[in-house]
Design a protein around this motif. Structure first.
Motif, short mmCIF file in Angstrom:
data_model
loop_
_atom_site.label_atom_id
_atom_site.label_comp_id
_atom_site.label_asym_id
_atom_site.label_seq_id
_atom_site.Cartn_x
_atom_site.Cartn_y
_atom_site.Cartn_z
N PRO A 1 1.61 4.41 -1.77
CA PRO A 1 0.83 5.12 -2.80
C PRO A 1 1.71 5.85 -3.80
O PRO A 1 1.69 7.09 -3.89
CB PRO A 1 -0.01 6.08 -1.96
N GLU B 1 -12.06 6.90 -6.37
CA GLU B 1 -12.29 6.37 -5.02
C GLU B 1 -12.17 4.86 -4.91
O GLU B 1 -11.75 4.35 -3.86
CB GLU B 1 -13.67 6.83 -4.52
N SER C 1 -7.15 7.19 -11.45
CA SER C 1 -7.54 7.88 -10.22
C SER C 1 -9.03 7.68 -9.98
O SER C 1 -9.82 7.58 -10.92
CB SER C 1 -7.22 9.38 -10.30
N PRO D 1 -7.21 8.95 -4.18
CA PRO D 1 -6.75 7.59 -4.48
C PRO D 1 -6.36 7.44 -5.95
O PRO D 1 -7.11 7.83 -6.84
CB PRO D 1 -7.96 6.72 -4.13
N GLN D 2 -5.19 6.88 -6.17
CA GLN D 2 -4.67 6.72 -7.53
C GLN D 2 -3.90 5.41 -7.63
O GLN D 2 -3.61 4.77 -6.63
CB GLN D 2 -3.75 7.90 -7.87
N GLY E 1 -3.44 3.74 -3.86
CA GLY E 1 -3.70 4.36 -2.57
C GLY E 1 -3.61 5.87 -2.62
O GLY E 1 -3.58 6.48 -3.69
N ALA E 2 -3.58 6.47 -1.44
CA ALA E 2 -3.54 7.93 -1.31
C ALA E 2 -2.78 8.30 -0.05
O ALA E 2 -2.72 7.52 0.91
CB ALA E 2 -4.96 8.51 -1.27
N ARG F 1 -8.90 3.39 -3.26
CA ARG F 1 -8.48 3.67 -1.88
C ARG F 1 -8.31 2.36 -1.10
O ARG F 1 -9.16 1.48 -1.14
CB ARG F 1 -9.51 4.55 -1.17
N GLN G 1 0.82 -1.21 0.00
CA GLN G 1 0.00 0.00 0.00
C GLN G 1 0.86 1.27 0.00
O GLN G 1 0.48 2.27 0.60
CB GLN G 1 -0.96 -0.01 1.19
#
Length: 335
Positions: free
Chosen positions: A90, A164, A162, A102-103, A236-237, A167, A88
């Motif tokens: 990001p 949601e 990108s 989130p990308q 993730g972000a 995430r 995870q």
């Protein structure tokens, strides 16, 4: 089409800080040639430095040791200061102008179907061109948009995603799965099961879409492996916008050879690295400049820094040298 905001420019690498991916590898063929490495400058450098940190993992972690080490060096940690969870980191978000969104990276690839497993070959290993990749991208982007994921063409081998659904997704890095069976490596997240299922469905849709696309037949006619899917990585972000810290210098020659399983080229790359970057680091250490070296394998990583240079420290190094320093490959076989 709206223009994406410009990503912040990464700070230049810090001098005298070297992070080496695939300094060793777990493949039996690599271990067989390891003891034959002659790395006099690395051996001398390790005698000048002091070990400070060890990252111990295994061959099944989603993130490779060099990725974990680079994430720590660049400040990609959680708000509480802890390291990112496995799989995870990001990376896609950290390289963007909106790091809290989130990308991920979608990498077009070829899934090779064997008798008992499916293995992955990334786009750069199957000669994927911009022209072929653009055609597949244009066909696939609307499917992603329907599920709340915006796709942007970054290069033939890496598309920026990108939205949601990305995430909290834990995913194996492309370096980890390249040339390996993908069973057990598919994106997953107990915290976001809907996102994981969505990505699996998109991968299935991409497989069918790419199979019927004209690019498939065109590549096959040219004797090239077709693109029949994509891999998700770097998802993730960031919890808060955090500028990336300057990275160490990260040579890529050992990594490229290891991912191709070309161990003769890997040995040659080590010899070249020892004669250039390692030699320069050794000279800096002997001048009394602060130096950091991180060697990474597929299981773990070790970091060394400049040792104290007071009288007692010099005496200790002299005594250690009299006893003899172990060959450099001994430091690599445990990575």
């Amino acid at each position: 089409m709206p223009v994406a905001p410009m990503a912040p420019e990464a700070p230049p690498p810090l001098p005298n800080r070297l992070l080496i991916p695939f300094a060793s590898a777990s493949a039996p063929e690599c271990l067989a040639v390891l003891s034959g490495l002659r790395l006099p400058n690395l051996q001398a450098l390790l005698a000048e430095l002091a070990p400070v940190t060890t990252d111990t993992g295994d061959d099944h972690s989603l993130s490779l040791p060099h990725e974990r080490a680079l994430a720590r060096a660049q400040g990609l940690v959680k708000a509480d200061g802890s390291a990112c969870d496995d799989g995870q980191i990001p990376w896609a978000a950290a390289a963007s102008a909106n790091p809290t969104t989130p990308q991920a990276w979608f990498s077009p690839c070829h899934f090779q179907i064997g008798t008992d497993h499916v293995s992955l070959l990334p786009g750069d290993q199957i000669g994927l061109t911009d022209e072929d990749a653009r055609g597949l991208f244009d066909a696939f982007a609307p499917y992603c948009a329907e599920d709340g994921i915006t796709l942007r063409f970054e290069s033939a081998t890496r598309w920026h995603a990108s939205g949601e659904p990305l995430r909290g997704i834990a995913c194996a890095s492309l370096d980890r799965v390249s040339g390996r069976p993908v069973d057990g490596w598919m994106p997953q997240s107990p915290a976001n099961p809907a996102g994981s299922q969505l990505l699996k469905r998109l991968q299935s849709e991409a497989q069918m879409l790419f199979y019927t696309h004209p690019v498939h037949d065109a590549r096959t006619a040219r004797g090239l492996l077709p693109v029949n899917g994509f891999w998700v990585s770097g998802a993730g972000a960031l919890e808060t916008p955090t500028p990336l810290q300057p990275a160490p210098t990260v040579p890529d020659t050992l990594r490229q050879a290891a991912l191709r399983a070309d161990w003769a080229a890997w040995q040659q790359a080590w010899a070249q690295l020892d004669a250039t970057a390692i030699k320069a680091l050794l000279e800096a250490a002997r001048r009394g400049e602060p130096v950091t070296l991180t060697l990474c394998g597929e299981r773990g990583a070790k970091t060394w820094v400049s040792a104290p240079r007071n009288a007692s420290a010099r005496l200790g190094r002299l005594f250690k040298n009299l006893l003899g320093t172990p060959p450099a490959w001994k430091a690599l076989e445990t990575l």
